[in-house]
Enzyme design. Structure first.
Site, PDB file in Angstrom:
ATOM      1  N   ASP A  74    -134.695  33.891  13.813  1.00  0.00           N
ATOM      2  CA  ASP A  74    -135.793  33.737  14.457  1.00  0.00           C
ATOM      3  C   ASP A  74    -137.021  34.815  14.451  1.00  0.00           C
ATOM      4  O   ASP A  74    -136.534  35.816  15.119  1.00  0.00           O
ATOM      5  CB  ASP A  74    -135.611  32.892  15.887  1.00  0.00           C
ATOM      6  CG  ASP A  74    -134.735  31.929  15.958  1.00  0.00           C
ATOM      7  OD1 ASP A  74    -133.830  31.880  15.189  1.00  0.00           O
ATOM      8  OD2 ASP A  74    -135.104  30.963  16.908  1.00  0.00           O
ATOM      9  N   GLU A 112    -139.789  29.982  14.266  1.00  0.00           N
ATOM     10  CA  GLU A 112    -140.314  29.074  15.208  1.00  0.00           C
ATOM     11  C   GLU A 112    -141.145  29.945  16.458  1.00  0.00           C
ATOM     12  O   GLU A 112    -141.657  29.482  17.026  1.00  0.00           O
ATOM     13  CB  GLU A 112    -139.202  28.363  15.896  1.00  0.00           C
ATOM     14  CG  GLU A 112    -138.177  29.086  16.695  1.00  0.00           C
ATOM     15  CD  GLU A 112    -137.530  28.305  17.768  1.00  0.00           C
ATOM     16  OE1 GLU A 112    -137.820  27.085  17.945  1.00  0.00           O
ATOM     17  OE2 GLU A 112    -136.688  28.934  18.379  1.00  0.00           O
ATOM     18  N   HIS A 136    -139.761  25.050  19.127  1.00  0.00           N
ATOM     19  CA  HIS A 136    -141.144  25.663  19.607  1.00  0.00           C
ATOM     20  C   HIS A 136    -142.109  25.338  18.501  1.00  0.00           C
ATOM     21  O   HIS A 136    -143.094  25.708  18.512  1.00  0.00           O
ATOM     22  CB  HIS A 136    -140.988  27.142  19.650  1.00  0.00           C
ATOM     23  CG  HIS A 136    -140.335  27.695  20.834  1.00  0.00           C
ATOM     24  ND1 HIS A 136    -141.020  27.647  22.050  1.00  0.00           N
ATOM     25  CD2 HIS A 136    -139.277  28.388  21.272  1.00  0.00           C
ATOM     26  CE1 HIS A 136    -140.526  28.138  23.052  1.00  0.00           C
ATOM     27  NE2 HIS A 136    -139.207  28.708  22.526  1.00  0.00           N
ATOM     28  N   HIS A 169    -130.338  24.373  14.947  1.00  0.00           N
ATOM     29  CA  HIS A 169    -130.878  25.085  16.022  1.00  0.00           C
ATOM     30  C   HIS A 169    -130.388  24.504  17.320  1.00  0.00           C
ATOM     31  O   HIS A 169    -131.023  23.241  17.631  1.00  0.00           O
ATOM     32  CB  HIS A 169    -132.478  24.657  15.886  1.00  0.00           C
ATOM     33  CG  HIS A 169    -133.287  25.785  16.617  1.00  0.00           C
ATOM     34  ND1 HIS A 169    -133.526  26.809  16.123  1.00  0.00           N
ATOM     35  CD2 HIS A 169    -133.866  25.503  17.773  1.00  0.00           C
ATOM     36  CE1 HIS A 169    -134.599  27.623  17.138  1.00  0.00           C
ATOM     37  NE2 HIS A 169    -134.574  26.760  17.938  1.00  0.00           N
ATOM     38  N   HIS A 222    -131.470  29.647  17.415  1.00  0.00           N
ATOM     39  CA  HIS A 222    -132.201  29.532  18.834  1.00  0.00           C
ATOM     40  C   HIS A 222    -131.700  30.408  19.947  1.00  0.00           C
ATOM     41  O   HIS A 222    -132.602  30.469  20.777  1.00  0.00           O
ATOM     42  CB  HIS A 222    -131.785  28.021  18.949  1.00  0.00           C
ATOM     43  CG  HIS A 222    -132.126  27.776  20.406  1.00  0.00           C
ATOM     44  ND1 HIS A 222    -133.840  27.585  20.825  1.00  0.00           N
ATOM     45  CD2 HIS A 222    -131.702  27.451  21.558  1.00  0.00           C
ATOM     46  CE1 HIS A 222    -133.855  26.968  22.157  1.00  0.00           C
ATOM     47  NE2 HIS A 222    -132.478  26.985  22.531  1.00  0.00           N
ATOM     48  N   HIS A 254    -130.986  33.533  19.749  1.00  0.00           N
ATOM     49  CA  HIS A 254    -131.511  35.088  19.463  1.00  0.00           C
ATOM     50  C   HIS A 254    -130.572  36.029  19.734  1.00  0.00           C
ATOM     51  O   HIS A 254    -130.845  37.240  19.974  1.00  0.00           O
ATOM     52  CB  HIS A 254    -132.827  35.239  20.599  1.00  0.00           C
ATOM     53  CG  HIS A 254    -133.874  34.124  20.270  1.00  0.00           C
ATOM     54  ND1 HIS A 254    -135.315  34.492  20.703  1.00  0.00           N
ATOM     55  CD2 HIS A 254    -134.134  33.156  19.528  1.00  0.00           C
ATOM     56  CE1 HIS A 254    -136.233  33.492  20.006  1.00  0.00           C
ATOM     57  NE2 HIS A 254    -135.519  32.784  19.457  1.00  0.00           N
TER      58      HIS A 254
HETATM   59 FE   LIG Z   1    -136.309  30.972  18.672  1.00  0.00          FE
HETATM   60 FE   LIG Z   2    -135.462  27.732  19.533  1.00  0.00          FE
END
Ligand SMILES: [Fe+2]
Ligand SMILES: [Fe+2]
Length: 263
Positions: free
Chosen positions: A8, A39, A68, A156, A181, A183
């Protein structure tokens, strides 16, 4: 084929480190195909058509997203306007395929790189996430449409259990199941017995002096007060998190998966 999957990309700090570190990474690792989750690339929330173009300009082949994806209204229009053009760059921007039927955009891309066919699938989990269709059964349906041997799946999702179960479910049927997702990178990258490379979460490409990308003071204050807060991207300790997957072109099976974290 050697594939780079970038986690991400968060805000301008994330875009900036990709711009500066990608050329040498591609050269050193002899990368053929680049996929990135984008995203959070527009200020932490969503992605715009202009940023899509910038990321493609850097050499990224396919962009995946997640929850997102709709944060920037321009992207919805981008998908709608390009819906009838199968050759549009918009076709190489994916949103989870198990969103409700009839939503704008696509969750599967099939292309060719260096004369080798490949497919990218984007799906979203259901644990601690919005309500989507079943990603397991949607994956089965999508795989019926794919001719390519090299298949990369961005799952995700939030829960480690759901991500691991999904990796095992697709083992031997796809080249890579990469989690995005949370992170937060996990240290469990491996090639499963059937030949699918797997990692629970590849981690964020963005500022780590933060709470998953957002200014840490704001998030701590929100936990203390439970009052609404305006989340802004942090800027310190920017890292690029990715995995490099080496695979056999004829079988699509992964030979290796290696975690990358660049400062
Ligand atoms: Fe993300
Ligand atoms: Fe996400």
């Amino acid at each position: 084929m050697r594939i780079l999957f970038i986690g991400d990309i968060f805000g301008s700090p994330g875009r900036s480190i990709v711009k500066h570190r990608l050329p040498s990474l591609v050269k050193d690792q002899r990368i053929d195909l680049i996929i990135a989750n984008g995203e959070n690339s527009a200020g932490g929330f969503g992605i715009t058509p202009a940023i899509v173009e910038d990321l493609f300009e850097l050499g990224i082949d396919v962009i995946t997203t997640g929850n997102h994806v709709w944060d920037k209204r321009e992207l919805i229009e981008y998908f709608e306007n390009e819906a009838d053009n199968p050759h549009s760059p918009a076709r190489r921007v994916l949103r989870p395929a198990n969103f409700p039927p009839g939503m704008p955009g696509w969750g599967l891309f099939q292309g060719t790189k260096r004369n080798t066919p490949y497919a990218v699938i984007n799906l979203q989990g259901r644990i601690f996430m919005g309500s989507n269709d079943d990603p397991f059964r949607i994956a089965d349906e999508l795989l019926k449409q794919v001719q390519a041997k090299i298949i990369l799946v961005d799952f995700h999702a939030e829960a480690t259990s759901e991500k691991m179960a999904f990796g095992w479910y697709l083992d031997g049927r796809v080249t890579l199941v990469v989690g995005t997702h949370t992170h937060v990178p996990t240290a469990d990258e491996r090639v499963l017995p059937g030949g699918t490379a797997y990692i629970t979460d590849v981690g964020m490409t963005g500022p780590y002096e933060s709470v998953i990308g957002v200014k840490k003071e704001t998030v701590v204050a929100k936990f203390l007060s439970n009052m609404p807060a305006r989340f802004e991207p942090a800027s310190g300790d920017v890292r690029l998190c990715a995995v490099v997957v080496d695979c056999d072109d004829s079988s699509g099976h992964a030979r290796s998966i290696e975690r990358v974290m660049l400062c």
